[in-house]
Enzyme design. Structure first.
Site, short mmCIF file in Angstrom:
data_model
loop_
_atom_site.label_atom_id
_atom_site.label_comp_id
_atom_site.label_asym_id
_atom_site.label_seq_id
_atom_site.Cartn_x
_atom_site.Cartn_y
_atom_site.Cartn_z
N LYS A 48 -21.41 30.67 -18.19
CA LYS A 48 -20.03 30.24 -18.36
C LYS A 48 -19.82 28.93 -17.63
CE LYS A 48 -18.50 34.35 -17.22
NZ LYS A 48 -18.97 35.61 -17.71
N ASP A 95 -26.25 39.03 -11.35
CA ASP A 95 -26.92 38.94 -12.67
C ASP A 95 -28.23 38.14 -12.57
OD1 ASP A 95 -24.70 40.22 -13.69
OD2 ASP A 95 -23.91 38.47 -14.77
N GLU A 130 -22.67 45.20 -23.13
CA GLU A 130 -22.03 45.52 -21.85
C GLU A 130 -20.57 45.93 -22.06
OE1 GLU A 130 -20.17 42.71 -19.43
OE2 GLU A 130 -21.12 40.98 -20.40
N VAL A 176 -23.48 42.46 -16.62
CA VAL A 176 -24.82 42.14 -17.14
C VAL A 176 -25.89 42.82 -16.30
CG1 VAL A 176 -26.49 40.26 -17.44
CG2 VAL A 176 -24.13 39.99 -18.26
N1 PSU Z 1 -19.21 37.20 -20.16
C1 PSU Z 1 -18.01 37.21 -20.77
N2 PSU Z 1 -17.00 37.88 -20.19
C2 PSU Z 1 -17.21 38.62 -19.05
C3 PSU Z 1 -18.48 38.62 -18.42
C4 PSU Z 1 -19.45 37.90 -19.02
O1 PSU Z 1 -17.84 36.59 -21.81
O2 PSU Z 1 -16.28 39.27 -18.59
C5 PSU Z 1 -18.76 39.46 -17.19
C6 PSU Z 1 -20.19 40.00 -17.30
O3 PSU Z 1 -20.14 41.39 -17.18
C7 PSU Z 1 -20.94 39.38 -16.15
C8 PSU Z 1 -19.83 39.28 -15.14
O4 PSU Z 1 -22.02 40.16 -15.70
O5 PSU Z 1 -18.73 38.79 -15.93
C9 PSU Z 1 -20.18 38.38 -14.00
O6 PSU Z 1 -19.34 38.65 -12.95
P1 PSU Z 1 -19.62 38.02 -11.50
O7 PSU Z 1 -19.47 36.55 -11.69
O8 PSU Z 1 -18.55 38.63 -10.62
O9 PSU Z 1 -21.01 38.44 -11.10
#
Ligand code: PSU
Ligand code: MN
Length: 308
Positions: free
Chosen positions: A160, A143, A26, A107
């Site tokens: 995370k 995701d 990604e 993702v």
């Molecule tokens: N994992 C990481 N760093 C990131 C992300 C994931 O180590 O920056 C990103 C990925 O692209 C994931 C996104 O899809 O954060 C999720 O964002 P949100 O919580 O706004 O859906």
């Protein structure tokens, strides 16, 4: 009908001709997940890790409306140094492309692109999930729904730990997404190799993960697998150590009213600062580790499907 503007890098185009394994990567992690120049160094070293493990890397991004499957060094560098790049998920991918604009794929959007390009396996750092306080904010990453409908195996280091991990697991179970810990019983939690939560499923080698991927297809099940690969222990920040730091970062985000797409990048950046860069080093290590495992899985999927 509108033709899909897909652009393959030369090495990905060659891999497709030869039927060689390809691993999708990604680009949001480059534009929103890490500061320059660590983001660019990481992007390169992750691609190298995929090659060293016997597959071809395909970093995915939208550049001036075209969906790029594999980026040149110059394109990677331009993305890594650009400011204000859009963060694209399922909802905004098509609008960005139709307008001829540039954006990094999360993702969810990377899975959509990988499937369109016939790529079975994708490596990232951590997926988005159910944010803490989601019962009030309704902030659940797209995701999770993407994993429920797009047939790509995603290798991450667990969700995370800024998220609500139990709720994230519940939603994944509801959506029918297999969450498979790699070679351990505990669910890895991104910066930490283990967490207090047991993983729903466990597989101990790339061959088993590839066989499960192909069995889902044989069953006609839509949706992907989530492989949770623990960070190498030498590089981890133990769960009990990172937990209070995460709480502090979330308190700051709440106080500043940070929500929506901005929340994940904000928290990652805060935690990088609060750990004096240690969480960034952990982040780099885990993405490389995921790239290696994804390359092995991609190899097994290719071999098993060619012998089928
Ligand atoms: N994992 C990481 N760093 C990131 C992300 C994931 O180590 O920056 C990103 C990925 O692209 C994931 C996104 O899809 O954060 C999720 O964002 P949100 O919580 O706004 O859906
Ligand atoms: Mn969100």
């Amino acid at each position: 009908m509108t033709a899909l503007p897909l652009i393959f890098s030369p090495e990905v185009a060659q891999a497709r001709r030869h039927g060689s394994p390809v691993v999708a990567l990604e680009s949001t992690i480059i534009t929103h997940g890490m500061p320059f120049p660590d983001n660019l160094d990481t992007a390169w070293s992750v691609e190298e890790a995929v090659r060293a493990a016997g597959a071809i890397p395909a970093t995915i991004a939208v550049l001036e409306g075209k969906l790029h499957i594999g980026l040149s060094e110059g394109e990677l560098e331009a993305l890594a140094t650009a400011h204000g790049v859009a963060k694209l998920s399922r909802a905004d991918l098509a609008v960005c492309m139709a307008q001829g604009r540039t954006g990094a794929t999360t993702v969810a959007a990377t899975m959509i692109a990988a499937r369109a390009a016939g790529i079975a396996c994708f490596a990232t750092g951590g997926i988005g999930g159910v944010h803490r306080g989601a019962e009030h904010s309704f902030d659940i990453s797209a995701d999770l729904h993407e994993l429920a409908q797009t047939s790509v195996s995603v290798v991450c280091a667990g969700a995370k730990a800024i998220l609500d991990l139990p709720k994230t697991l519940e939603v994944l179970e509801t959506l029918g997404v297999p969450v498979i810990a790699y070679a351990q019983d505990s669910l890895p939690a991104f910066w930490s190799a283990t967490s207090p939560l047991p993983a729903p499923l466990r597989l101990d080698d790339a061959d088993g993960i590839a066989r499960a991927h192909l069995m889902r297809a044989a069953l006609g099940l839509p949706g992907g697998q989530l492989i949770a690969n623990p960070i190498p222990v030498a590089d981890e920040i133990p769960y009990d150590e990172i937990a209070p730091i995460i709480t502090r970062a979330i308190d700051v985000a709440d106080a500043q009213g940070i929500t929506g797409k901005a929340l994940t990048p904000f928290l990652l950046d805060r935690i990088h600062q609060l750990t004096g860069g240690r969480s960034l080093e952990a982040n780099i290590s885990l993405v490389r580790n995921n790239a290696r495992l994804a390359a092995k899985i991609a190899n097994r999927i290719t071999t098993l499907s060619q012998n089928a």
